[in-house]
Design an enzyme around this catalytic site. Structure first.
Site, PDB file in Angstrom:
ATOM      1  N   CYS A 193       0.531   6.787  18.032  1.00 53.42           N
ATOM      2  CA  CYS A 193      -0.039   7.740  17.058  1.00 53.42           C
ATOM      3  C   CYS A 193      -1.426   8.246  17.474  1.00 53.42           C
ATOM      4  O   CYS A 193      -1.909   9.231  16.908  1.00 53.42           O
ATOM      5  CB  CYS A 193      -0.110   7.113  15.675  1.00 53.42           C
ATOM      6  SG  CYS A 193       1.501   6.614  15.044  1.00 53.42           S
ATOM      7  N   HIS A 221      -5.356  10.566  11.093  1.00 50.55           N
ATOM      8  CA  HIS A 221      -3.927  10.376  11.351  1.00 50.55           C
ATOM      9  C   HIS A 221      -3.191  10.225  10.018  1.00 50.55           C
ATOM     10  O   HIS A 221      -3.586   9.433   9.165  1.00 50.55           O
ATOM     11  CB  HIS A 221      -3.732   9.133  12.219  1.00 50.55           C
ATOM     12  CG  HIS A 221      -2.304   8.750  12.367  1.00 50.55           C
ATOM     13  ND1 HIS A 221      -1.324   9.675  12.632  1.00 50.55           N
ATOM     14  CD2 HIS A 221      -1.671   7.547  12.257  1.00 50.55           C
ATOM     15  CE1 HIS A 221      -0.154   9.056  12.696  1.00 50.55           C
ATOM     16  NE2 HIS A 221      -0.342   7.763  12.465  1.00 50.55           N
ATOM     17  N   ASN A 249       4.681  10.465   8.438  1.00 54.44           N
ATOM     18  CA  ASN A 249       3.884  10.108   9.613  1.00 54.44           C
ATOM     19  C   ASN A 249       4.598  10.658  10.855  1.00 54.44           C
ATOM     20  O   ASN A 249       5.688  10.198  11.184  1.00 54.44           O
ATOM     21  CB  ASN A 249       3.763   8.577   9.679  1.00 54.44           C
ATOM     22  CG  ASN A 249       2.954   8.098  10.875  1.00 54.44           C
ATOM     23  OD1 ASN A 249       2.738   8.841  11.835  1.00 54.44           O
ATOM     24  ND2 ASN A 249       2.524   6.849  10.828  1.00 54.44           N
TER      25      ASN A 249
HETATM   26  N1  COA Z   1      11.330   0.417  -0.560  1.00 52.03           N
HETATM   27  C1  COA Z   1      11.261  -0.609  -1.433  1.00 52.03           C
HETATM   28  N2  COA Z   1      10.672  -1.778  -1.123  1.00 52.03           N
HETATM   29  C2  COA Z   1      10.176  -1.918   0.115  1.00 52.03           C
HETATM   30  C3  COA Z   1      10.231  -0.887   1.071  1.00 52.03           C
HETATM   31  C4  COA Z   1      10.855   0.319   0.683  1.00 52.03           C
HETATM   32  N3  COA Z   1      10.949   1.375   1.508  1.00 52.03           N
HETATM   33  N4  COA Z   1       9.644  -1.314   2.196  1.00 52.03           N
HETATM   34  C5  COA Z   1       9.219  -2.557   1.973  1.00 52.03           C
HETATM   35  N5  COA Z   1       9.551  -2.935   0.726  1.00 52.03           N
HETATM   36  C6  COA Z   1       9.294  -4.208   0.049  1.00 52.03           C
HETATM   37  C7  COA Z   1       9.097  -5.339   1.009  1.00 52.03           C
HETATM   38  O1  COA Z   1      10.336  -5.862   1.426  1.00 52.03           O
HETATM   39  C8  COA Z   1       8.293  -6.308   0.181  1.00 52.03           C
HETATM   40  O2  COA Z   1       9.163  -6.998  -0.661  1.00 52.03           O
HETATM   41  P1  COA Z   1       8.933  -8.565  -0.981  1.00 52.03           P
HETATM   42  O3  COA Z   1       7.604  -8.619  -1.662  1.00 52.03           O
HETATM   43  O4  COA Z   1      10.087  -8.893  -1.854  1.00 52.03           O
HETATM   44  O5  COA Z   1       8.936  -9.239   0.358  1.00 52.03           O
HETATM   45  C9  COA Z   1       7.435  -5.401  -0.697  1.00 52.03           C
HETATM   46  O6  COA Z   1       8.066  -4.103  -0.654  1.00 52.03           O
HETATM   47  C10 COA Z   1       6.012  -5.272  -0.209  1.00 52.03           C
HETATM   48  O7  COA Z   1       6.060  -5.048   1.212  1.00 52.03           O
HETATM   49  P2  COA Z   1       4.747  -4.815   2.028  1.00 52.03           P
HETATM   50  O8  COA Z   1       5.110  -4.618   3.452  1.00 52.03           O
HETATM   51  O9  COA Z   1       3.758  -5.880   1.706  1.00 52.03           O
HETATM   52  O10 COA Z   1       4.270  -3.445   1.376  1.00 52.03           O
HETATM   53  P3  COA Z   1       2.940  -2.690   1.628  1.00 52.03           P
HETATM   54  O11 COA Z   1       2.240  -2.416   0.369  1.00 52.03           O
HETATM   55  O12 COA Z   1       2.144  -3.285   2.757  1.00 52.03           O
HETATM   56  O13 COA Z   1       3.472  -1.274   2.131  1.00 52.03           O
HETATM   57  C11 COA Z   1       3.796  -0.070   4.165  1.00 52.03           C
HETATM   58  C12 COA Z   1       4.268  -1.220   3.297  1.00 52.03           C
HETATM   59  C13 COA Z   1       4.617  -0.055   5.439  1.00 52.03           C
HETATM   60  C14 COA Z   1       3.967   1.228   3.410  1.00 52.03           C
HETATM   61  C15 COA Z   1       2.300  -0.278   4.480  1.00 52.03           C
HETATM   62  O14 COA Z   1       2.076  -1.576   4.962  1.00 52.03           O
HETATM   63  C16 COA Z   1       1.808   0.705   5.478  1.00 52.03           C
HETATM   64  O15 COA Z   1       1.767   1.883   5.214  1.00 52.03           O
HETATM   65  N6  COA Z   1       1.358   0.229   6.630  1.00 52.03           N
HETATM   66  C17 COA Z   1       0.903   1.085   7.678  1.00 52.03           C
HETATM   67  C18 COA Z   1       2.084   1.655   8.359  1.00 52.03           C
HETATM   68  C19 COA Z   1       1.737   2.813   9.219  1.00 52.03           C
HETATM   69  O16 COA Z   1       1.281   3.811   8.752  1.00 52.03           O
HETATM   70  N7  COA Z   1       1.970   2.650  10.507  1.00 52.03           N
HETATM   71  C20 COA Z   1       1.707   3.607  11.458  1.00 52.03           C
HETATM   72  C21 COA Z   1       0.284   3.549  11.786  1.00 52.03           C
HETATM   73  S1  COA Z   1       0.016   4.248  13.290  1.00 52.03           S
END
Ligand code: COA
Length: 344
Positions: A122, A265, A295
């Site tokens: 990214c 980003h 993204n």
């Molecule tokens: N729909 C519903 N539930 C989902 C889900 C979806 N699409 N994706 C994950 N979950 C669930 C998980 O399984 C977890 O469940 P659990 O508590 O029963 O284990 C719960 O939601 C929380 O997951 P978590 O990963 O802690 O959520 P989060 O608040 O961290 O959000 C992201 C997840 C991926 C959105 C977030 O971490 C994020 O945006 N990270 C950066 C990713 C990114 O932009 N990467 C590229 C950068 S270059």
């Protein structure tokens, strides 16, 4: 004795264009395929829709459109001699070998210019901008086409709700031209690039490289898909981009209050909000495009810039701070005064 004319050594943005494939995928569309909801995706990411290419569309197809628009915006013909180099930032090249940029240069009719890909996930577009500005500063090129393009839909695991809802396809491109005038609007004033490979495992496509070849009958088919530790990435992204932005502002002697537009980003609205808060920049000054495209990795910065430009949000002379973070881990930032850019 008269002073010899100064060698042009600054790289100025003179053209801008972007393209997304026509197919729109909404959160509700994804909720029919995965255990997810519009409410979860919207509140956790800010994303409402993204574009996914139809099967058979490759990264070069999207890149070509964006690049042609950037050339038209710079009022340049697509013909041999127009640019000295084409640099493509991508995580999703048409194939592992050869690079995709030479094919784009050939299909645009740009002749035998230098052409190469940059892989910094990214952060790729910032790395490509820095490479182009460096070639111009060294006198190796006078005009360079820099493209960020991705078809993440081709590497997403359709069964992984933690990644499939986040990424989209698209391409953005800019033309950089040499100038001797450092104060000319559009000149990329300062860069900061960095990496921390100790965290390389946070964002990966495990197979397809020398450590794990692509072989028919692969024991774990999921290893060909993109995988990410979202929570770890989240924390790293905010810290790294904020520090990188501060480094660029320090190098320029610009106080943070002077930043008119933060083009970060487009990973996640919560990341952009935390970044703006960390830097002390009001959120209204942060470009938000991810709600409509998700993204788009290396295409994210030029797509967000072109969106802001088309909406008339960027006024010539405005200060613009670009910052990105991605797998590697990698990060990068740059700053410029917005130039007068024509529509394609
Ligand atoms: N729909 C519903 N539930 C989902 C889900 C979806 N699409 N994706 C994950 N979950 C669930 C998980 O399984 C977890 O469940 P659990 O508590 O029963 O284990 C719960 O939601 C929380 O997951 P978590 O990963 O802690 O959520 P989060 O608040 O961290 O959000 C992201 C997840 C991926 C959105 C977030 O971490 C994020 O945006 N990270 C950066 C990713 C990114 O932009 N990467 C590229 C950068 S270059």
């Amino acid at each position: 004795m008269t002073k010899p004319p100064e060698r042009p050594r600054y790289a100025a943005l003179t053209g801008l264009g972007s393209h997304v494939p026509p197919r729109t995928v909404t959160n509700d569309d994804l909720a029919e395929l995965l255990a997810t909801t519009d409410e979860w995706i919207t509140t956790r990411t800010g994303i409402k829709t993204r574009h996914w290419a139809e099967p058979g569309t490759a990264t070069s197809d999207l890149a070509l459109e964006a690049a042609a628009r950037a050339l038209r915006s710079a009022r340049l013909p697509a013909e041999p001699g127009t640019v000295d180099a084409v640099i493509l930032a991508t995580t999703t090249p048409d194939q592992p070998c050869p690079a995709t940029a030479p094919q784009i240069a050939a299909r645009l009719g740009l002749g035998h210019c230098a052409a190469y890909d940059i892989a910094a996930v990214c952060s790729g577009f910032l790395y490509a901008l820095a490479a182009a500005a460096g070639q111009i500063a060294a006198g190796q090129a006078r005009r360079i086409l820099v493209i960020g393009a991705e078809t993440y839909s081709t590497i997403l695991n359709p069964g992984d709700r933690t990644t499939a809802v986040i990424f989209g396809d698209g391409a953005g491109a800019v033309v950089l031209e040499a100038t001797a005038d450092r104060d000319q609007p559009g000149v990329l004033r300062a860069f900061d690039l960095g990496s921390d490979g100790t965290h390389y495992e946070l964002i990966t496509v495990p197979a397809g490289g020398s450590r794990q070849r692509t072989t028919p009958g692969e024991p774990n088919p999921d290893s060909h898909y993109f995988a990410m530790d979202g929570r770890q990435v989240f924390t790293q992204a905010v810290t790294r981009m904020a520090d990188s932005c501060r480094t660029v502002l320090d190098r320029l002697g610009w106080p943070v209050e002077q930043v008119d537009h933060l083009v970060g980003h487009q990973a996640n609205l919560r990341i952009l909000t935390a970044l703006a808060r960390d830097l002390g920049i009001p959120l209204q000054r942060a470009a938000v495009h991810l709600d409509r495209v998700g993204n788009t990795s290396a295409a994210s910065i030029p797509l967000a810039l072109d969106d802001a430009h088309r909406r008339g949000a960027l006024t010539p002379g405005d200060t613009v701070l670009l910052t990105a973070f991605g797998g590697g881990l990698t990060w990068g930032s740059a700053a410029l005064l917005w130039p007068s850019v024509s529509p394609p």
